[in-house]
Design an enzyme around this catalytic site. Structure first.
Site, mmCIF file in Angstrom:
data_model
loop_
_atom_site.group_PDB
_atom_site.id
_atom_site.type_symbol
_atom_site.label_atom_id
_atom_site.label_comp_id
_atom_site.label_asym_id
_atom_site.label_seq_id
_atom_site.Cartn_x
_atom_site.Cartn_y
_atom_site.Cartn_z
ATOM 1 N N CYS A 84 0.847 -1.187 0.000
ATOM 2 C CA CYS A 84 0.000 0.000 0.000
ATOM 3 C C CYS A 84 0.885 1.240 0.000
ATOM 4 C CB CYS A 84 -0.888 -0.031 1.245
ATOM 5 S SG CYS A 84 -1.694 1.526 1.622
ATOM 6 N N HIS A 86 0.097 4.184 0.827
ATOM 7 C CA HIS A 86 -0.211 5.111 1.918
ATOM 8 C C HIS A 86 0.545 4.787 3.196
ATOM 9 C CE1 HIS A 86 -4.229 5.826 -0.290
ATOM 10 N NE2 HIS A 86 -3.315 6.671 -0.700
ATOM 11 N N GLN A 126 -5.072 -0.728 -4.663
ATOM 12 C CA GLN A 126 -5.757 -1.845 -5.305
ATOM 13 C C GLN A 126 -6.455 -1.384 -6.576
ATOM 14 O OE1 GLN A 126 -7.858 -4.530 -2.701
ATOM 15 N NE2 GLN A 126 -9.362 -5.009 -4.261
#
Length: 190
Positions: A84, A86, A126
């Site tokens: 991810c 983030h 995603q």
């Protein structure tokens, strides 16, 4: 772009210090080097554009293959791992399913899995992963009719923060006929 493993080693060493640990203690002495090697492996896809990945896995077969507009190729439940962007946390238990309508040629099935792997080896979302895979599959097959479905369990949501272990995220990237043809959509969701 090449991954700078020496810079990663230096930064990991700094993180260990910032965490209040001693990077020179026995258990951590080689940790910066190990993390740099791991990052070089798991972020390999960051070295390539979608076009370069398509060129890397462009192995198609057209001999003796006649497709009708109703033929669909579906490869389901391809396990991939990504990070991810983030939280730089591992998105795990991701399953990717790819479908396309052949346009006079088909791609080797293992190439579909390899494309999914390489696209996932980036700092990702995603949603973007589905778009990247769809774009690469379209380049390789010559078909604009591509669908990518992803089921992901994200550790940034399950192992930290709200800690909802059973939660899953589903995304669909639908291109060409898959966008509007509900019967076609039902065929790939079985």
């Amino acid at each position: 772009m090449a991954i700078d493993t020496k810079a990663i080693e230096e930064h990991i060493r700094g993180i260990l210090i910032a965490l209040g640990d001693d990077p020179d203690r026995e258990g951590l002495k080689e940790t910066p080097e190990r993390v740099a090697k791991m990052y070089e492996e798991v972020f390999e896809g960051m070295n390539y554009s979608n076009k370069e990945i398509a060129e890397m896995f462009d192995k198609t077969f057209s001999e003796d293959f006649r497709s009708s507009s109703n033929d669909v190729v579906v490869v389901k439940d391809i396990d991939v791992f990504s990070y991810c962007e983030h939280h730089m946390a591992l998105m795990y238990d991701m399953k990717v399913s790819v479908a396309y309508i052949p346009k006079g040629k088909v791609v080797g099935l293992s190439k579909i899995a390899r494309i999914c792997d390489m696209a996932a080896k980036r700092l990702q979302l995603q949603e973007r992963l589905g778009n990247d895979i769809s774009e690469i599959i379209s380049m390789v097959t010559g078909s604009e009719d591509v669908a990518v479905m992803i089921e992901g369990c994200h550790s940034c949501m399950t192992a930290r923060g709200i800690r909802k272990n059973g939660s899953k995220t589903y995304t669909e990237t639908l291109r060409g006929r898959f966008e509007t043809d509900t019967a076609l959509q039902m065929r790939i969701r079985r």
